[in-house]
Scaffold this active site. Structure first.
Site, PDB file in Angstrom:
ATOM      1  N   LYS A  30      50.284  -4.361  -4.062  1.00  0.00           N
ATOM      2  CA  LYS A  30      51.495  -3.739  -4.895  1.00  0.00           C
ATOM      3  C   LYS A  30      51.111  -2.463  -4.944  1.00  0.00           C
ATOM      4  CE  LYS A  30      52.278  -3.707  -9.469  1.00  0.00           C
ATOM      5  NZ  LYS A  30      52.574  -2.511  -9.623  1.00  0.00           N
ATOM      6  N   ASP A  58      56.574  -1.382  -5.801  1.00  0.00           N
ATOM      7  CA  ASP A  58      56.815  -1.433  -7.012  1.00  0.00           C
ATOM      8  C   ASP A  58      57.588  -0.163  -7.763  1.00  0.00           C
ATOM      9  OD1 ASP A  58      57.218  -2.457  -9.665  1.00  0.00           O
ATOM     10  OD2 ASP A  58      54.916  -2.317 -10.258  1.00  0.00           O
ATOM     11  N   LYS A  60      60.556   0.140  -9.205  1.00  0.00           N
ATOM     12  CA  LYS A  60      61.619  -0.063 -10.306  1.00  0.00           C
ATOM     13  C   LYS A  60      62.783   0.788 -10.471  1.00  0.00           C
ATOM     14  CE  LYS A  60      57.910  -2.075 -13.142  1.00  0.00           C
ATOM     15  NZ  LYS A  60      56.721  -1.524 -12.610  1.00  0.00           N
ATOM     16  N   ASP A  63      69.295   3.843 -11.335  1.00  0.00           N
ATOM     17  CA  ASP A  63      70.141   4.795 -11.157  1.00  0.00           C
ATOM     18  C   ASP A  63      71.626   4.394 -10.875  1.00  0.00           C
ATOM     19  OD1 ASP A  63      71.023   7.538 -10.805  1.00  0.00           O
ATOM     20  OD2 ASP A  63      68.998   7.957 -10.117  1.00  0.00           O
ATOM     21  N   THR A 117      56.491  -6.771 -18.978  1.00  0.00           N
ATOM     22  CA  THR A 117      55.458  -7.530 -19.597  1.00  0.00           C
ATOM     23  C   THR A 117      54.568  -6.814 -20.691  1.00  0.00           C
ATOM     24  OG1 THR A 117      54.129  -7.283 -17.836  1.00  0.00           O
ATOM     25  CG2 THR A 117      54.912  -9.417 -17.751  1.00  0.00           C
ATOM     26  N   ARG A 207      44.068  -4.488 -13.111  1.00  0.00           N
ATOM     27  CA  ARG A 207      42.513  -3.922 -13.657  1.00  0.00           C
ATOM     28  C   ARG A 207      41.685  -5.182 -13.640  1.00  0.00           C
ATOM     29  NH1 ARG A 207      45.943  -1.064 -18.360  1.00  0.00           N
ATOM     30  NH2 ARG A 207      47.428  -2.613 -17.680  1.00  0.00           N
TER      31      ARG A 207
END
Ligand code: C5P
Length: 227
Positions: A30, A58, A60, A63, A117, A207
């Site tokens: 990603k 990713d 997102k 608009d 999330t 992470r």
């Protein structure tokens, strides 16, 4: 279920070093806002060349319909295998994206971001004025009616979204964490085992793999939940 590793480190070199360390594993990568804004398509191409893995871009998008569709076409032409836009951009924007991509011979998978999330129930309600699960289901349903392939949601909404839309509706779930690990800024976290039970199609993990002393062992630990 597939594991998607978030390449969120501070430089292209560090991210590519992680890609090399994870070589040979069956993964998606990603690439998010920081990596793409800083390192662009060159970075995407390097990750693809080095790993041969599919790429989830990713970004997102959110608009007006025409601008979102223009961006979606640029993403598809750039060679991403999957990308996302916010469901809260609305059904017209989602439909415009799918309409613009329909001219292509092959197109990337397109997912709608429902509730981030990182939101707690209280934070979400303060903005959207409704419980997360209701909103996530409604957003996933409108994404489905616009022709998108699935939704980005937490593990805890995956089952309900599939029940409301269809089993074929892809659920991609960030916030994957090992038992007892740091949650960082995420709120609705779950282990890979729980994600599998909740029938998630993709989990995203950043992470816990990126900062592990042995990233390959951490990725293998996540993958071990898959069988
Ligand atoms: O490090 P961590 O595992 O929390 O990384 C999660 C990744 O998934 C981050 O790159 C974050 O931007 C992304 N993401 C998310 N929640 C969403 C959509 C994407 O955390 N709803």
């Amino acid at each position: 279920m597939k594991l998607c590793v978030a390449l969120d480190l501070g430089s292209a070199e560090e991210n590519l070093a992680i890609v090399e360390k994870l070589s040979g594993l069956d993964l998606w990568f990603k690439i998010g806002l920081r990596g793409f804004i800083r390192d662009g398509w060159r970075f995407v191409d390097s990750v693809k060349r080095l790993s041969g893995a599919p790429i989830f871009l990713d970004l997102k998008l959110c608009d007006i319909p025409n601008t979102t569709a223009d961006a979606a076409l640029a993403i598809a032409e750039g060679g991403a295998d999957m990308f996302n836009l916010h469901a809260s951009a609305g059904i017209r924007a989602m439909s415009a994206v799918m309409d613009r991509l329909s001219a292509l011979k092959t197109r990337p998978l397109v997912l709608a971001v429902t509730a981030l999330t990182s939101f707690s129930a209280e934070e979400f309600a303060a903005i959207y004025n409704q419980p997360i699960e209701n909103a996530a289901i409604a957003m996933a349903k409108s994404a489905q009616s616009a022709g998108l392939d699935g939704a980005v949601c937490s593990v805890y909404e995956s089952r309900a979204i599939k029940a409301a839309c269809s089993e074929a509706c892809i659920t991609l779930c960030p916030g994957a964490r090992f038992e007892g690990g740091e949650t960082d800024d995420q709120s609705r976290v779950a282990t890979p085992q729980t994600a599998r039970q909740e029938r998630c199609d993709f989990i995203v993990m950043g992470r816990p793999i990126l900062r592990a002393s042995d990233p390959k062992a951490a990725a293998l630990q996540a993958l071990s939940a898959f069988c």
